[in-house]
Design a protein around this motif. Sequence first.
Motif, short mmCIF file in Angstrom:
data_model
loop_
_atom_site.label_atom_id
_atom_site.label_comp_id
_atom_site.label_asym_id
_atom_site.label_seq_id
_atom_site.Cartn_x
_atom_site.Cartn_y
_atom_site.Cartn_z
N LYS A 44 -104.17 20.12 115.17
CA LYS A 44 -103.87 21.20 114.20
C LYS A 44 -102.95 20.70 113.09
O LYS A 44 -103.27 20.82 111.91
N THR A 45 -101.82 20.11 113.50
CA THR A 45 -100.85 19.64 112.50
C THR A 45 -101.46 18.53 111.64
O THR A 45 -101.26 18.51 110.42
N THR A 46 -102.22 17.64 112.25
CA THR A 46 -102.86 16.56 111.48
C THR A 46 -103.77 17.14 110.40
O THR A 46 -103.75 16.71 109.24
N LEU A 155 -99.43 28.14 107.69
CA LEU A 155 -98.38 28.35 108.69
C LEU A 155 -98.71 27.56 109.94
O LEU A 155 -99.71 27.82 110.61
N ASP A 156 -97.86 26.59 110.26
CA ASP A 156 -98.09 25.76 111.44
C ASP A 156 -97.19 26.27 112.57
O ASP A 156 -95.99 25.97 112.59
N GLU A 157 -97.77 27.00 113.48
CA GLU A 157 -97.04 27.61 114.60
C GLU A 157 -95.74 28.26 114.14
O GLU A 157 -94.65 27.86 114.56
N PRO A 158 -95.87 29.28 113.28
CA PRO A 158 -94.68 29.83 112.62
C PRO A 158 -93.71 30.54 113.55
O PRO A 158 -92.53 30.65 113.22
#
Length: 301
Positions: A44-46, A155-158
Amino acid sequence: MTEPALKVEHLTKDFGHGRGIFDVNFEIKPGEVFGFLGPNGAGKTTTIRHIMGFTKPGQGSASVLGMDCTTQYSEIMKHVGYLPGEIALPEGVSGWEFIRSMQKMRGVKDDRYLNSLLEMFDLDPQGNTKRMSLGTKRKLAVVTAFLADPEILILDEPTSGLDPAMQDKFIQFMVSEKRRNKTILLSSHIFPEVEATCDRIAIIKDGKIVSQVDANKLQHKEQKTFELFFANRKDLESASLGIGGRMGDHSLTVQVDSQDLSTFFNFQLRDRNVIRLVEHKFNLEKYFLDFYRTDKVFKTL
Ligand SMILES: Nc1ncnc2c1ncn2[C@@H]1O[C@H](COP(=O)(O)OP(=O)(O)OP(=O)(O)O)[C@@H](O)[C@H]1O
Ligand SMILES: [Mg+2]
């Protein structure tokens, strides 16, 4: 057809040893909230870091509002608010100093939207970032990420690491941004926030998208699942022969289309000696945990 707000095409970054992302494809329409789910280390982050232009793809591309994320990121940044999973605030400045510097950088001329964010998140940005609690730091990161009122939120795991009250606040914020027609990419592990906000959901696993589903279709699934219990084994077996379904030791589990419910109850169950009936309601979390655990591939609804 309207141009997608965000598009990821054949995006590939191979870190070796099977790690990375491989041929990732998805599109997010303007005004759509897109959930990006997947276990730890799934990619996901990548993927998000490529969209933000922090990393160059091995193959494929990502674009925002028709602009390429690798070559046009400075233009893209004018339209995007990004909340990273791990927040690093500058130390030795006050909350206000940080806010003012971000306003300047973003070319924000007035405090109207900023004030509504401070109020919504109940944030008093006095004091040095060094002495702020984790929750306050997160709030400050949220406020500074969105003070320019961007049309696209990434939003990355906000809400990871937030207390339940703050998680609720954040869900309210996303719902209100959705109403204001914002486009949102939300990477998350938290089902209530996905359920409350997302229109469409993709699941990534081992760097590959394994499912893309329409969240509304999932929640109002046309098929109902019933578990039927009978007075005795003979009745159970005869019902299984008559109406099909999956026979367990004590019950029969059947799936019925919503439009066939009256036929099912009035005719198929008539004289069948059903002593108890349980409806198994569809559950988003259960559906997704299936993907987390097993090697289920390519399911679309
Ligand atoms: N710069 C890098 N160099 C080598 N491997 C990397 C790099 N960045 C990420 N990886 C690997 O790529 C895979 C995907 O990582 P990523 O951070 O995208 O996962 P994630 O879905 O965001 O997970 P989480 O839910 O834990 O945040 C992991 O196996 C990770 O170790
Ligand atoms: Mg991550």
